[in-house]
Structure formats: structure tokens, C-alpha cells
Design a protein around this motif. Sequence first.
Motif, PDB file in Angstrom:
ATOM      1  N   ALA A 297      16.281 -31.728   8.683  1.00  0.00           N
ATOM      2  CA  ALA A 297      14.875 -31.433   8.942  1.00  0.00           C
ATOM      3  C   ALA A 297      14.690 -29.970   9.321  1.00  0.00           C
ATOM      4  CB  ALA A 297      14.344 -32.332  10.049  1.00  0.00           C
ATOM      5  N   GLY A 298      15.712 -29.375   9.963  1.00  0.00           N
ATOM      6  CA  GLY A 298      15.648 -27.949  10.250  1.00  0.00           C
ATOM      7  C   GLY A 298      15.631 -27.110   8.982  1.00  0.00           C
ATOM      8  N   GLY A 299      16.317 -27.596   7.945  1.00  0.00           N
ATOM      9  CA  GLY A 299      16.247 -26.930   6.655  1.00  0.00           C
ATOM     10  C   GLY A 299      14.873 -27.085   6.024  1.00  0.00           C
ATOM     11  N   GLY A 300      14.270 -28.275   6.199  1.00  0.00           N
ATOM     12  CA  GLY A 300      12.912 -28.475   5.709  1.00  0.00           C
ATOM     13  C   GLY A 300      11.923 -27.570   6.419  1.00  0.00           C
ATOM     14  N   LEU A 301      12.067 -27.454   7.737  1.00  0.00           N
ATOM     15  CA  LEU A 301      11.209 -26.545   8.488  1.00  0.00           C
ATOM     16  C   LEU A 301      11.450 -25.096   8.095  1.00  0.00           C
ATOM     17  CD1 LEU A 301      11.328 -28.249  11.997  1.00  0.00           C
ATOM     18  CD2 LEU A 301       9.273 -27.897  10.610  1.00  0.00           C
ATOM     19  N   THR A 302      12.703 -24.762   7.770  1.00  0.00           N
ATOM     20  CA  THR A 302      13.003 -23.408   7.309  1.00  0.00           C
ATOM     21  C   THR A 302      12.264 -23.101   6.014  1.00  0.00           C
ATOM     22  OG1 THR A 302      15.191 -23.407   8.347  1.00  0.00           O
ATOM     23  CG2 THR A 302      14.852 -21.875   6.523  1.00  0.00           C
ATOM     24  N   ALA A 303      12.317 -24.032   5.056  1.00  0.00           N
ATOM     25  CA  ALA A 303      11.619 -23.826   3.785  1.00  0.00           C
ATOM     26  C   ALA A 303      10.116 -23.725   4.003  1.00  0.00           C
ATOM     27  CB  ALA A 303      11.947 -24.965   2.824  1.00  0.00           C
ATOM     28  N   ALA A 304       9.570 -24.589   4.866  1.00  0.00           N
ATOM     29  CA  ALA A 304       8.141 -24.533   5.156  1.00  0.00           C
ATOM     30  C   ALA A 304       7.776 -23.248   5.883  1.00  0.00           C
ATOM     31  CB  ALA A 304       7.733 -25.749   5.989  1.00  0.00           C
ATOM     32  N   LEU A 305       8.663 -22.793   6.775  1.00  0.00           N
ATOM     33  CA  LEU A 305       8.419 -21.550   7.510  1.00  0.00           C
ATOM     34  C   LEU A 305       8.404 -20.352   6.563  1.00  0.00           C
ATOM     35  CD1 LEU A 305       8.053 -20.199  10.274  1.00  0.00           C
ATOM     36  CD2 LEU A 305      10.550 -20.119  10.473  1.00  0.00           C
ATOM     37  N   ALA A 306       9.287 -20.344   5.595  1.00  0.00           N
ATOM     38  CA  ALA A 306       9.288 -19.266   4.599  1.00  0.00           C
ATOM     39  C   ALA A 306       7.963 -19.237   3.849  1.00  0.00           C
ATOM     40  CB  ALA A 306      10.449 -19.448   3.631  1.00  0.00           C
ATOM     41  N   GLN A 307       7.443 -20.412   3.512  1.00  0.00           N
ATOM     42  CA  GLN A 307       6.161 -20.492   2.812  1.00  0.00           C
ATOM     43  C   GLN A 307       5.008 -20.047   3.708  1.00  0.00           C
ATOM     44  OE1 GLN A 307       5.889 -24.536   1.389  1.00  0.00           O
ATOM     45  NE2 GLN A 307       7.780 -24.389   0.200  1.00  0.00           N
TER      46      GLN A 307
ATOM     47  N   LEU B  75      17.078 -16.753  12.866  1.00  0.00           N
ATOM     48  CA  LEU B  75      16.324 -17.787  13.552  1.00  0.00           C
ATOM     49  C   LEU B  75      16.826 -19.126  13.022  1.00  0.00           C
ATOM     50  CD1 LEU B  75      13.744 -18.187  15.479  1.00  0.00           C
ATOM     51  CD2 LEU B  75      12.664 -18.971  13.363  1.00  0.00           C
ATOM     52  N   TRP B  76      17.445 -19.927  13.904  1.00  0.00           N
ATOM     53  CA  TRP B  76      18.054 -21.191  13.495  1.00  0.00           C
ATOM     54  C   TRP B  76      17.183 -22.359  13.968  1.00  0.00           C
ATOM     55  CZ3 TRP B  76      21.395 -22.894  10.139  1.00  0.00           C
ATOM     56  CH2 TRP B  76      21.878 -24.199  10.246  1.00  0.00           C
ATOM     57  N   ILE B  77      17.031 -23.365  13.084  1.00  0.00           N
ATOM     58  CA  ILE B  77      16.198 -24.528  13.380  1.00  0.00           C
ATOM     59  C   ILE B  77      17.056 -25.779  13.253  1.00  0.00           C
ATOM     60  CG2 ILE B  77      14.069 -25.732  12.802  1.00  0.00           C
ATOM     61  CD1 ILE B  77      13.131 -23.179  11.367  1.00  0.00           C
ATOM     62  N   HIS B  78      17.211 -26.508  14.351  1.00  0.00           N
ATOM     63  CA  HIS B  78      18.080 -27.685  14.350  1.00  0.00           C
ATOM     64  C   HIS B  78      17.488 -28.831  13.528  1.00  0.00           C
ATOM     65  CE1 HIS B  78      15.639 -30.268  16.993  1.00  0.00           C
ATOM     66  NE2 HIS B  78      15.403 -29.198  17.735  1.00  0.00           N
ATOM     67  N   GLY B  79      18.345 -29.766  13.146  1.00  0.00           N
ATOM     68  CA  GLY B  79      17.913 -30.947  12.419  1.00  0.00           C
ATOM     69  C   GLY B  79      17.572 -32.094  13.344  1.00  0.00           C
ATOM     70  N   GLY B  80      17.446 -33.295  12.737  1.00  0.00           N
ATOM     71  CA  GLY B  80      17.101 -34.479  13.511  1.00  0.00           C
ATOM     72  C   GLY B  80      15.943 -35.262  12.943  1.00  0.00           C
ATOM     73  N   GLY B  81      15.667 -35.100  11.640  1.00  0.00           N
ATOM     74  CA  GLY B  81      14.653 -35.910  10.992  1.00  0.00           C
ATOM     75  C   GLY B  81      13.243 -35.654  11.479  1.00  0.00           C
TER      76      GLY B  81
ATOM     77  N   VAL C  97      11.882 -42.833   5.673  1.00  0.00           N
ATOM     78  CA  VAL C  97      10.491 -43.288   5.760  1.00  0.00           C
ATOM     79  C   VAL C  97       9.967 -43.088   7.179  1.00  0.00           C
ATOM     80  CG1 VAL C  97       8.967 -45.292   5.633  1.00  0.00           C
ATOM     81  CG2 VAL C  97      10.701 -44.935   3.857  1.00  0.00           C
ATOM     82  N   PHE C  98      10.760 -43.485   8.175  1.00  0.00           N
ATOM     83  CA  PHE C  98      10.332 -43.349   9.567  1.00  0.00           C
ATOM     84  C   PHE C  98      10.154 -41.881   9.946  1.00  0.00           C
ATOM     85  CE2 PHE C  98      11.152 -42.887  14.127  1.00  0.00           C
ATOM     86  CZ  PHE C  98      10.218 -43.760  14.643  1.00  0.00           C
ATOM     87  N   GLY C  99      11.084 -41.027   9.536  1.00  0.00           N
ATOM     88  CA  GLY C  99      10.997 -39.618   9.870  1.00  0.00           C
ATOM     89  C   GLY C  99       9.764 -38.956   9.283  1.00  0.00           C
TER      90      GLY C  99
END
Length: 319
Positions: free
Chosen positions: A160-170, A82-88, A214-216
Motif C-alpha cells: 500500500a505504501g507503493g500505491g501511495l507512492t504512485a498516487a503521490l507522484a500523480q 520519502l518512504w511510505i510503509h505498507g499495510g493495505g 477487498v477489505f483494504g
Amino acid sequence: MNQAVNPFHPDLRRAARLIPNITVTRQVLAVMRFLARFQPKPRVPEDVAVEDTRVPGPAGAPPVRVRTYRSRTIQGPTPALLWIHGGGYILGQPEMDDFLCIDFARELGILVVSVDYRLAPEHPFPAPLEDCYAALRWLFTQAGTLGVVPERIAIGGASAGGGLTAALAQLAHDRKEVRPTFQLLVYPMLDDRTTTRTDIDGTSHRCWNQGSNVFGWRSYLGHEPGSAQVPAHAVPGRREDLSGLPPAWLGVGTCDLFHDEDLTYAGRLKAAGVPCDVSVVPGAFHGFDVITRDAGVARDFRGVYAAALRRALFTTRDS
């Protein structure tokens, strides 16, 4: 910049000179989203099937579009990513990673499912994460129909997709409905507290600077980043107990704004007993493997994380 003190990898120096230092604002975001419509799409090779599917979304939310990539030459049940794209957290769609997902499907012989999650600021946390969870749950529940080995489903993403990946694992760990076997964290956006640092020298940052950060985070959280408390699963770098999470691979460059927060998180995973391989690329800026796709250092980096994914999905482990 003086060659003797140039912080960038030799393969990336020309690109680093040409990349403009733009801070994302609402106005800039509108322009970036407009221009993204004209992003060139790769030619899909005949031996890869690419399809768009809508899957059940979170409770009370619209269906989630997922883009699947499968090699036509593979027979029998396969692992999946399951791949999650980036983009802040504010930009992007699955098509932006077509090149990468096609390569994963062809080279590894796996099913790749890329998630078109809702974006902030229109849809702040938890909407993007819940969309990703809905896609992951669909992948598990439909594993038989999709020809996927449920014990060999990984999750991964960049920025941000990597951040969502880490959060999804949690989140998956806490809900105990599905259990991904591995998390691939490509220069992940993990910790909103980086926005409060005043000791960061941003002269070597490219593609994502402190102002954009900051904006993201403000867009995703719905309030100023760096506050004393945030909701559970909103900021993966803030989670105190990292034990029991899936094994991980994390990669980042030394000229990336996320370098410090990423290595801190990797160290905390290891301290919690979670296996985590780390790859640090000297002189690499954020998104270098996409922006300078054909550079040697970019190809090498993609090769490293593709190999990590291959090991995680195909190496026999003792039960």
C-alpha cells in the motif's frame, strides 16, 4: 505440494508452507494492530541517527509524525528518500521498516524520511495520501535546514505504501508545488479493480489474498471497490494520463496478487514515455523480502532496488 509443481522460489518454499492464509476483517485487523505493538525493534547502529519529528499536516488536520534516518558519517547536502510503509492502507507505522530505512541511510548515504500517515478505515482517502503529501512538502521546504539536495528527492514505498507512492507522484505532478525525482514502487497496491477479478487462482498467494484486498480497498475508498468511478488520485492504476510522471522502478513476484496490475501499470508508464525499470522475481510472494529477510532471493531483491535508488539519486543527468 508436489516439488515438481511447487510455484515458489526454492529460498521461499519453507516459509510459504508456514504462512497461514488469513483474510483480514475488522476483528482480525484489531488483533493485528494489537500485536504490532510488540514488534521487535532493531538495534540502531551508532553511526545512524534516528529521530521522530512532527511536521505540519494537511489543512485542518493534525501534524504528521515522520521518522528520520541519517548516517552520522555523511557530510554536506545529501539526496533524500520519502518512504511510505505498507499495510493495505489499514495497518502499520514507520517503525515496521526500521531495518530497511536504516540500511538505506547507511548504504546510500541519504536522509530517509518515513511517514506515519493516518490509516483507514478510520481515516479513508484522501487522509493517508494528504499526510504523505504534507510530509513531502515539508521535506522540500525544509531541504536547506535538513541538508538535502531538493533536486535529488525520491519517493518510495512497499505494498500500500507503493500505491501511495504512485498516487503521490500523480498528486505532486498535478499540484506543481514539488517535484520528486524518482518513484520506487515495491510490489505496489495500485488498482482496486483487481478485487473484481474472478479468474485469479489464489493458491500461491501469501500474506495478502483477495479477501484482504477487498477489505483494504473498501476501507480506503469508503465504498465497495471496483465501482465505475473513483475520485482523482484515489486509485493510481486508474489514472488515464501517466505522462510527465517521475521515472520509476517497479518490482514484484510472480506469486503476488498484485503481479498483473503492477506489470500493467509499468507498461502504461513506459507507453506514456516515463522510464520504468521492472524486476519480476520468479516464485516470490507478497512481502517476501521482509518475511524472509535473510533468504538469498530477498537480499538480492533489496539489492536490486537499492541499486536503482542509488542510480536515480546519484547519477548525473543532463539538464
